[in-house]
Design an enzyme around this catalytic site. Structure first.
Site, PDB file in Angstrom:
ATOM      1  CG  ASP A 100      -2.072   0.968   1.071  1.00 45.58           C
ATOM      2  OD1 ASP A 100      -2.597   1.069  -0.044  1.00 45.58           O
ATOM      3  OD2 ASP A 100      -2.472   1.601   2.063  1.00 45.58           O
ATOM      4  CG  HIS A 107      -4.272  10.765   2.651  1.00 44.96           C
ATOM      5  ND1 HIS A 107      -5.205  10.776   3.668  1.00 44.96           N
ATOM      6  CD2 HIS A 107      -3.409   9.754   2.948  1.00 44.96           C
ATOM      7  CE1 HIS A 107      -4.934   9.801   4.535  1.00 44.96           C
ATOM      8  NE2 HIS A 107      -3.850   9.174   4.111  1.00 44.96           N
ATOM      9  CD  GLU A 168      -6.146   4.414   4.639  1.00 46.93           C
ATOM     10  OE1 GLU A 168      -5.567   5.088   5.499  1.00 46.93           O
ATOM     11  OE2 GLU A 168      -5.552   3.628   3.862  1.00 46.93           O
ATOM     12  CD  GLU A 170      -5.591   2.659  -0.231  1.00 45.97           C
ATOM     13  OE1 GLU A 170      -4.804   2.065  -1.013  1.00 45.97           O
ATOM     14  OE2 GLU A 170      -5.445   2.658   1.003  1.00 45.97           O
ATOM     15  CG  ASP A 199      -5.248  -0.532   3.600  1.00 39.82           C
ATOM     16  OD1 ASP A 199      -5.346  -1.751   3.760  1.00 39.82           O
ATOM     17  OD2 ASP A 199      -4.295   0.132   4.027  1.00 39.82           O
ATOM     18  NE  ARG A 203      -7.391   6.504   9.574  1.00 42.88           N
ATOM     19  CZ  ARG A 203      -6.715   6.377   8.446  1.00 42.88           C
ATOM     20  NH1 ARG A 203      -5.442   6.010   8.467  1.00 42.88           N
ATOM     21  NH2 ARG A 203      -7.296   6.598   7.283  1.00 42.88           N
ATOM     22  CD  GLN A 206      -2.542   4.400  10.478  1.00 41.68           C
ATOM     23  OE1 GLN A 206      -3.771   4.331  10.394  1.00 41.68           O
ATOM     24  NE2 GLN A 206      -1.799   4.976   9.550  1.00 41.68           N
ATOM     25  CE  LYS A 219      -3.158   2.342   7.205  1.00 40.36           C
ATOM     26  NZ  LYS A 219      -4.078   3.075   6.317  1.00 40.36           N
ATOM     27  CB  THR A 223      -6.980  -4.907   2.268  1.00 43.20           C
ATOM     28  OG1 THR A 223      -6.002  -4.423   3.195  1.00 43.20           O
ATOM     29  CG2 THR A 223      -6.984  -4.031   1.028  1.00 43.20           C
ATOM     30  CD  GLU A 324      -7.607  13.034   4.129  1.00 43.76           C
ATOM     31  OE1 GLU A 324      -7.365  14.033   3.423  1.00 43.76           O
ATOM     32  OE2 GLU A 324      -7.591  11.872   3.685  1.00 43.76           O
TER      33      GLU A 324
END
Length: 377
Positions: A100, A107, A168, A170, A199, A203, A206, A219, A223, A324
């Site tokens: 990834d 971002h 996420e 992607e 993904d 948080r 992480q 993570k 996925t 975000e």
């Protein structure tokens, strides 16, 4: 209109070999039978139980198969359309390795500002190379697979289910063939196609674990990818120039293959569209990701999967993750009917969809990747 995409189906809830299929306006087409009966190219690859053999065959075979299917599906193919009852999309290929990346400048800047409101900046290496990390191939799941809220260390001395489960948005790039170091001019010959990718991220886990080596449990738990793979040849009208860069990339990351994809993504939570991230804004392009990954001699394998990293645009309604969208949990996101979110709650369903320009005008639908959050176990 739907893109010509390939996938693998099997009987719902029943083990057994799958079969390679294509999407058409009429439904799901058994391309193995179509190629076998009508003398299409590489019937032995299309009659396989997954896309693995086709991925290994390389670009010349991919181009033949795509060209033949694109032409053949314009005419009557009703005898090869499978009855929809009992069919389910399976993971279309065995994921060899999963990497990834962190290819979106917006971002990266937003994440840095949320973490460090004063003095935020990009990491010093960010504009010199595509930053990435090695993920877990074994936890890549097909769209529709539920995601169980993961456990992890959320703070010093505290093991708990994550309280900051995130999405996420992607693009995923499915690789094929095999090679050692791949120069930029050859990189796209190793990209079979594109999937939509989520993904999932914890948080709080992480944040606590990532220094100094980057994410692991935050993570690696899940996925999700779309069940349909859109061949790169189908996206001929979507290529676009990359954004301006300063400093200029090193020569090994520069050349004509350095092109972006104009893919418009959409994120919905519980049926409410909350964001439309533009992949055209990605700073690092697919060819650069492939070339950089192999620079040290690490070989590519058929079935390698590369994630772009979260795609975000300049506006709030273009941000590609809840980190975000809620600005680190300080600005709750309204979902309608009085519901708000900072991060995902149990029972929430996330759907990522996308479109891209079509040859001749209009836009292609690239499918979707969806997943529902289940409580921690």
């Amino acid at each position: 209109m739907r893109s010509l995409a390939l996938g693998v189906v099997g009987g719902s809830g029943r083990p057994g070999p799958g079969r390679v299929v294509a999407r058409s306006p009429e439904g799901v087409v058994d391309v193995g039978s179509l190629a076998d009966v009508e003398g299409g190219p590489h019937p032995e690859l299309l009659a396989a139980p997954s896309l693995d053999a086709l991925l290994a065959a390389g670009r010349p075979a991919w181009r033949e198969v795509h060209g033949w299917l694109a032409e053949r599906l314009r005419t009557d193919h009703a005898p090869y359309v499978l009855p929809p009852a009992g069919l389910e999309l399976r993971l279309p290929f065995a994921v060899a390795d999963y990497v990834d990346f962190f290819a979106c400048e917006r971002h990266a800047l937003n994440a840095a500002t949320i973490a460090r409101p004063t003095g935020a900046s990009l990491p010093p290496n960010w504009k010199h190379l595509p930053v990435g990390y090695h993920g877990r191939a074994g936890t890549v799941r097909v769209s529709g697979t539920p995601v169980v809220r993961p456990w992890g260390q959320v703070a010093a001395g505290e093991l708990a289910p994550t309280r900051q489960l995130d999405v996420e948005v992607e693009l995923g790039f499915v690789l094929g063939g095999s090679a050692g170091r791949v120069p930029l001019e050859d990189a796209l010959d190793h990209v079979f196609g594109v999937v939509l990718l989520n993904d999932w991220s914890a948080r709080d886990v992480q944040s606590f674990e990532s220094r100094p080596l980057g994410p692991l449990l935050g993570k690696s738990f899940a996925t999700s990818v779309s069940g349909w793979v859109t061949p790169l040849d189908e996206l001929a009208a979507a290529w676009t120039e990359p954004p301006p860069r300063d400093p200029a990339p090193l020569p090994y990351l520069s050349g004509a293959a350095d092109r972006g994809l104009d893919v418009a993504l959409e994120l919905a939570i519980n049926g409410v569209t909350v964001s439309r991230p533009p992949a055209v804004d990605l700073y690092w392009t697919p060819a650069q990701l492939v070339t950089h990954l192999t620079t040290n001699g690490s070989p590519l394998r058929a079935g390698d999967l590369l994630g772009s990293g979260t795609v975000s645009g300049a506006r709030r309604d273009q941000r590609g993750c809840l980190l975000e969208l809620s600005w680190g949990g300080t600005e709750p996101l309204a979902l309608g009917g009085g519901a708000v979110r900072t991060y995902l709650e149990d029972g929430d369903e996330v759907v990522i969809s996308a479109t891209a320009p079509a040859v001749g005008g209009g836009r292609l639908e690239l499918g979707e990747v969806r997943g529902r959050v289940l409580p921690a176990r």
